[in-house]
Scaffold this motif. Structure first.
Motif, short mmCIF file in Angstrom:
data_model
loop_
_atom_site.label_atom_id
_atom_site.label_comp_id
_atom_site.label_asym_id
_atom_site.label_seq_id
_atom_site.Cartn_x
_atom_site.Cartn_y
_atom_site.Cartn_z
N THR A 66 -27.99 37.52 60.57
CA THR A 66 -29.23 37.94 59.92
C THR A 66 -29.77 36.86 58.99
OG1 THR A 66 -28.01 38.96 58.10
CG2 THR A 66 -28.61 40.39 59.95
N SER A 67 -28.87 36.03 58.45
CA SER A 67 -29.30 34.99 57.51
C SER A 67 -28.18 33.96 57.34
CB SER A 67 -29.62 35.61 56.13
OG SER A 67 -28.42 35.92 55.45
N SER A 68 -28.50 32.90 56.62
CA SER A 68 -27.49 31.87 56.35
C SER A 68 -26.41 32.37 55.40
CB SER A 68 -28.15 30.61 55.81
OG SER A 68 -28.87 30.90 54.64
N LEU A 69 -26.66 33.50 54.74
CA LEU A 69 -25.63 34.08 53.86
C LEU A 69 -24.37 34.43 54.63
CD1 LEU A 69 -27.22 36.62 51.34
CD2 LEU A 69 -26.00 34.51 50.85
N GLU A 70 -24.52 34.78 55.89
CA GLU A 70 -23.34 35.13 56.69
C GLU A 70 -22.39 33.95 56.85
OE1 GLU A 70 -23.79 38.09 59.99
OE2 GLU A 70 -25.90 37.75 59.47
N SER A 71 -22.94 32.76 57.00
CA SER A 71 -22.10 31.56 57.09
C SER A 71 -21.33 31.37 55.79
CB SER A 71 -22.95 30.32 57.35
OG SER A 71 -23.67 30.47 58.55
N MET A 72 -22.02 31.56 54.67
CA MET A 72 -21.38 31.42 53.37
C MET A 72 -20.30 32.49 53.18
SD MET A 72 -22.88 31.83 49.54
CE MET A 72 -22.73 33.61 49.60
N MET A 73 -20.61 33.72 53.56
CA MET A 73 -19.66 34.82 53.36
C MET A 73 -18.41 34.65 54.21
SD MET A 73 -20.77 36.52 50.89
CE MET A 73 -19.47 37.75 50.93
N ALA A 74 -18.53 33.97 55.34
CA ALA A 74 -17.34 33.69 56.16
C ALA A 74 -16.35 32.83 55.38
CB ALA A 74 -17.76 33.01 57.46
N VAL A 75 -16.87 31.93 54.55
CA VAL A 75 -16.02 31.09 53.70
C VAL A 75 -15.55 31.89 52.48
CG1 VAL A 75 -15.96 29.02 52.26
CG2 VAL A 75 -17.17 28.97 54.46
N VAL A 76 -16.46 32.60 51.86
CA VAL A 76 -16.16 33.32 50.61
C VAL A 76 -15.13 34.43 50.82
CG1 VAL A 76 -17.16 34.79 48.80
CG2 VAL A 76 -18.35 32.73 49.54
N GLN A 77 -15.08 35.02 51.99
CA GLN A 77 -14.12 36.11 52.20
C GLN A 77 -12.68 35.63 52.08
OE1 GLN A 77 -14.96 37.95 55.93
NE2 GLN A 77 -14.25 36.24 57.16
N ARG A 78 -12.47 34.33 52.11
CA ARG A 78 -11.13 33.76 51.89
C ARG A 78 -10.89 33.47 50.41
NH1 ARG A 78 -12.77 30.85 56.75
NH2 ARG A 78 -13.28 29.06 55.47
N MET A 79 -11.85 33.86 49.56
CA MET A 79 -11.75 33.68 48.10
C MET A 79 -11.76 35.07 47.47
SD MET A 79 -14.60 30.70 47.67
CE MET A 79 -14.41 29.09 48.42
N PRO A 80 -10.62 35.73 47.41
CA PRO A 80 -10.59 37.13 47.00
C PRO A 80 -11.10 37.42 45.59
CG PRO A 80 -8.37 36.23 47.10
CD PRO A 80 -9.28 35.20 47.67
N ASN A 81 -11.13 36.44 44.72
CA ASN A 81 -11.59 36.69 43.35
C ASN A 81 -13.05 36.30 43.11
OD1 ASN A 81 -9.06 37.70 42.57
ND2 ASN A 81 -8.30 35.61 42.34
N THR A 82 -13.73 35.84 44.15
CA THR A 82 -15.13 35.46 44.02
C THR A 82 -16.01 36.67 44.30
OG1 THR A 82 -14.70 33.17 44.65
CG2 THR A 82 -16.95 33.95 44.94
N ARG A 83 -16.95 36.93 43.39
CA ARG A 83 -17.89 38.04 43.54
C ARG A 83 -19.27 37.47 43.88
NH1 ARG A 83 -13.81 39.95 44.30
NH2 ARG A 83 -12.52 41.08 42.84
N VAL A 84 -20.02 38.24 44.67
CA VAL A 84 -21.32 37.76 45.14
C VAL A 84 -22.42 38.75 44.76
CG1 VAL A 84 -22.67 37.03 47.15
CG2 VAL A 84 -20.20 36.56 47.06
N VAL A 85 -23.47 38.22 44.12
CA VAL A 85 -24.67 38.99 43.79
C VAL A 85 -25.78 38.46 44.68
CG1 VAL A 85 -26.37 39.54 41.99
CG2 VAL A 85 -23.95 39.28 41.38
#
Length: 124
Positions: A66-85
């Protein structure tokens, strides 16, 4: 030695809303700003922010996302303490729902108020 400030990554690809850097700093964050998802992905290879604040920009030309955010979230999901707004346009809420089903996101609809953003950041 003072404790290092938590890192907040601000991603402003389109903008058109106030710069919240002063609020982020007032809340005790060290702010890193990027304007392209390509640079964000490079940054995330070497850094683990406590918070990421980004925009949801629906891109209908993406076949499988749906957006480039999905590419970022694929990386971020390996960072369990990172929160996303995520800031979003109410007209794109149904596209954003596809992302929120898969990833834990705090979403704020435009127009973004300082109070709403501060409350979201304090909730972490």
């Amino acid at each position: 030695m003072p404790e290092p400030q938590p890192l907040l990554l601000s991603i402003v690809e389109i903008g058109g809303y106030p710069d919240f850097s002063a609020l982020y700093q007032q809340l005790g964050f060290q702010v890193e700003k990027h304007t392209s998802m390509r640079k964000v992905l490079q940054f995330l290879k070497k850094n683990t922010p406590q918070v990421i604040v980004a925009e949801f920009n629906f891109q209908s030309d993406f076949r499988d996302r749906t957006s480039s955010l999905e590419s970022m979230m694929a990386v971020v999901q390996r960072m369990p303490n990172t929160r996303v707004v995520v800031f979003y346009d109410k007209e794109q809420a149904h596209q954003l729902a596809r992302l929120t089903e898969r990833f834990p996101l705090v979403t704020l609809a435009f127009p973004i108020t300082t109070t709403a953003l501060e409350n979201a950041l304090r909730s972490f």
